[in-house]
Design a protein around this motif. Sequence first.
Motif, mmCIF file in Angstrom:
data_model
loop_
_atom_site.group_PDB
_atom_site.id
_atom_site.type_symbol
_atom_site.label_atom_id
_atom_site.label_comp_id
_atom_site.label_asym_id
_atom_site.label_seq_id
_atom_site.Cartn_x
_atom_site.Cartn_y
_atom_site.Cartn_z
ATOM 1 N N ASN A 1 0.824 -1.205 0.000
ATOM 2 C CA ASN A 1 0.000 0.000 0.000
ATOM 3 C C ASN A 1 0.862 1.260 0.000
ATOM 4 O OD1 ASN A 1 -2.680 -1.056 -0.046
ATOM 5 N ND2 ASN A 1 -2.492 -1.631 2.108
ATOM 6 N N GLY A 2 1.986 1.210 0.709
ATOM 7 C CA GLY A 2 2.898 2.351 0.704
ATOM 8 C C GLY A 2 3.477 2.598 -0.679
ATOM 9 N N PHE A 3 3.837 1.516 -1.373
ATOM 10 C CA PHE A 3 4.351 1.645 -2.739
ATOM 11 C C PHE A 3 3.290 2.259 -3.645
ATOM 12 C CE2 PHE A 3 4.846 -0.008 -7.040
ATOM 13 C CZ PHE A 3 6.179 0.269 -7.308
ATOM 14 N N ILE A 4 2.078 1.771 -3.554
ATOM 15 C CA ILE A 4 0.995 2.277 -4.408
ATOM 16 C C ILE A 4 0.736 3.746 -4.135
ATOM 17 C CG2 ILE A 4 -1.514 2.141 -4.755
ATOM 18 C CD1 ILE A 4 -1.187 -0.920 -4.477
ATOM 19 N N ARG A 5 0.716 4.136 -2.863
ATOM 20 C CA ARG A 5 0.377 5.519 -2.512
ATOM 21 C C ARG A 5 1.517 6.483 -2.795
ATOM 22 N NH1 ARG A 5 -2.627 3.296 2.908
ATOM 23 N NH2 ARG A 5 -4.643 2.863 1.887
ATOM 24 N N THR A 6 2.693 5.925 -3.103
ATOM 25 C CA THR A 6 3.808 6.794 -3.497
ATOM 26 C C THR A 6 4.069 6.703 -4.995
ATOM 27 O OG1 THR A 6 4.856 6.552 -1.322
ATOM 28 C CG2 THR A 6 6.247 7.308 -3.134
ATOM 29 N N VAL A 7 4.303 5.497 -5.517
ATOM 30 C CA VAL A 7 4.693 5.355 -6.918
ATOM 31 C C VAL A 7 3.488 5.456 -7.846
ATOM 32 C CG1 VAL A 7 5.734 3.816 -8.623
ATOM 33 C CG2 VAL A 7 6.757 4.050 -6.353
ATOM 34 N N VAL A 8 2.426 4.720 -7.567
ATOM 35 C CA VAL A 8 1.256 4.768 -8.449
ATOM 36 C C VAL A 8 0.607 6.150 -8.403
ATOM 37 C CG1 VAL A 8 -1.042 3.824 -8.881
ATOM 38 C CG2 VAL A 8 0.849 2.290 -8.331
ATOM 39 N N VAL A 9 0.368 6.669 -7.225
ATOM 40 C CA VAL A 9 -0.233 8.002 -7.119
ATOM 41 C C VAL A 9 0.722 9.051 -7.673
ATOM 42 C CG1 VAL A 9 -1.164 9.739 -5.519
ATOM 43 C CG2 VAL A 9 -1.677 7.313 -5.175
ATOM 44 N N GLY A 10 2.018 8.801 -7.571
ATOM 45 C CA GLY A 10 2.998 9.744 -8.105
ATOM 46 C C GLY A 10 2.914 9.919 -9.602
ATOM 47 N N THR A 11 2.424 8.916 -10.308
ATOM 48 C CA THR A 11 2.313 9.034 -11.768
ATOM 49 C C THR A 11 1.115 9.870 -12.192
ATOM 50 O OG1 THR A 11 0.918 7.056 -12.040
ATOM 51 C CG2 THR A 11 3.316 6.723 -12.037
ATOM 52 N N LEU A 12 0.196 10.151 -11.282
ATOM 53 C CA LEU A 12 -1.065 10.784 -11.670
ATOM 54 C C LEU A 12 -0.933 12.299 -11.769
ATOM 55 C CD1 LEU A 12 -3.478 8.801 -9.300
ATOM 56 C CD2 LEU A 12 -2.667 8.178 -11.589
ATOM 57 N N PRO A 13 -1.626 12.922 -12.719
ATOM 58 C CA PRO A 13 -1.681 14.380 -12.741
ATOM 59 C C PRO A 13 -2.356 14.878 -11.464
ATOM 60 C CG PRO A 13 -2.741 13.423 -14.691
ATOM 61 C CD PRO A 13 -2.432 12.296 -13.781
ATOM 62 N N GLN A 14 -1.966 16.058 -11.011
ATOM 63 C CA GLN A 14 -2.549 16.587 -9.775
ATOM 64 C C GLN A 14 -4.059 16.731 -9.887
ATOM 65 O OE1 GLN A 14 -0.936 17.030 -6.828
ATOM 66 N NE2 GLN A 14 -3.023 17.321 -6.050
ATOM 67 N N GLN A 15 -4.559 17.057 -11.077
ATOM 68 C CA GLN A 15 -6.010 17.189 -11.235
ATOM 69 C C GLN A 15 -6.721 15.884 -10.937
ATOM 70 O OE1 GLN A 15 -3.678 18.242 -13.317
ATOM 71 N NE2 GLN A 15 -4.248 20.141 -14.379
ATOM 72 N N MET A 16 -6.109 14.752 -11.274
ATOM 73 C CA MET A 16 -6.732 13.461 -10.966
ATOM 74 C C MET A 16 -6.641 13.165 -9.478
ATOM 75 S SD MET A 16 -6.058 9.691 -12.597
ATOM 76 C CE MET A 16 -6.707 8.249 -11.732
ATOM 77 N N ARG A 17 -5.513 13.483 -8.854
ATOM 78 C CA ARG A 17 -5.413 13.303 -7.402
ATOM 79 C C ARG A 17 -6.500 14.101 -6.689
ATOM 80 N NH1 ARG A 17 0.623 15.052 -7.714
ATOM 81 N NH2 ARG A 17 1.611 13.211 -8.644
ATOM 82 N N ASP A 18 -6.746 15.308 -7.193
ATOM 83 C CA ASP A 18 -7.744 16.167 -6.548
ATOM 84 C C ASP A 18 -9.146 15.586 -6.651
ATOM 85 O OD1 ASP A 18 -5.740 17.958 -5.880
ATOM 86 O OD2 ASP A 18 -6.130 19.302 -7.574
ATOM 87 N N VAL A 19 -9.557 15.170 -7.853
ATOM 88 C CA VAL A 19 -10.933 14.689 -8.013
ATOM 89 C C VAL A 19 -11.123 13.328 -7.346
ATOM 90 C CG1 VAL A 19 -11.276 15.982 -10.153
ATOM 91 C CG2 VAL A 19 -10.577 13.584 -10.266
ATOM 92 N N CYS A 20 -10.043 12.581 -7.159
ATOM 93 C CA CYS A 20 -10.135 11.261 -6.531
ATOM 94 C C CYS A 20 -9.816 11.299 -5.041
ATOM 95 C CB CYS A 20 -9.190 10.278 -7.224
ATOM 96 S SG CYS A 20 -9.614 9.935 -8.936
#
Length: 301
Positions: A226-245
């Motif tokens: 989960n730590g890997f996903i929340r750093t590496v996977v989320v790291g690939t996302l545009p900030q706009q996607m992080r915001d809406v999700c």
Amino acid sequence: MTVQEGMREAIPMVVADDVADAKPRLGADSLVWKFYGDSRGVLGFQRLAGTENCIEQLGKAVEDHSIIFSDFLGRARRSGPPIMRTVYSTDPHRWGRKVRDFHRDIKGTISDGSRYHALNPELFYWAHATFVDQVLYITDTFIRRLSYDEKVQIFEESKVWYELYGVSSRNQPQTYDEFVEYWDSMLDQFVPTRTILYATGYIRLGIPGPKQIPKPLWRIASAPLNGFIRTVVVGTLPQQMRDVCDLEWDEGKQKRFDRFAAFMRLINPAINRLPLKWLYVPWAYEGWKAMGVDPRPLHNG
């Protein structure tokens, strides 16, 4: 007509099959062939699937017509290979038209009452654009830095790729710089669709564990993943996607992500010497073998 206006037209627009047949195909000398099927693309799976479904019409189309809510992984297995074969098979026009025809009956209505159709040119192109972005982003972030000229080349090759689907290119960007402007403008159209909130639930809540493992034990065992996903996977996302999700991100995570990406680029020469079957996903591997070309010495910067 703007891209946003075009998306609100529930009008499918295809081109004749004989026109599609006359178009060229991509080959082993292209940068798309070199990088699209690279196994490291798995690091960007959430960026690819997620950005597409942050646009309301496409998110609603998946909600209305897909099995994503009942068989999330099954949908990925059924949708990914045909698109991959549009690039790597010996009959890309047939596979491109097959992908197109999957979408002929996908239509419906969004929240404001306007209708959508999956073969609307602007909607279909946006879906394609997420794959173009995938090649550009994953290569530049995790494989090796691309020069501006290489980015231009990948975009120009992506226009050939799009022609294989046999869908109208109305409002398609014509240059790489136009594509960058288009991409940035589309990010500002993101909304929290039901599809994308569901598809990113495993990030917010953690990966669900097997029923056989007690929940307290799974929380401990799954913490590194989960730590890997929340750093590496989320790291690939545009900030706009992080915001809406509603995905958490901060400067510390950004620094850890940047270090991981730099490490991946550093070891690229070693990864590039791996057996071809490990370096590429199966459909790309089959394509290279059919062409009789070893891509490992090609386009290494």
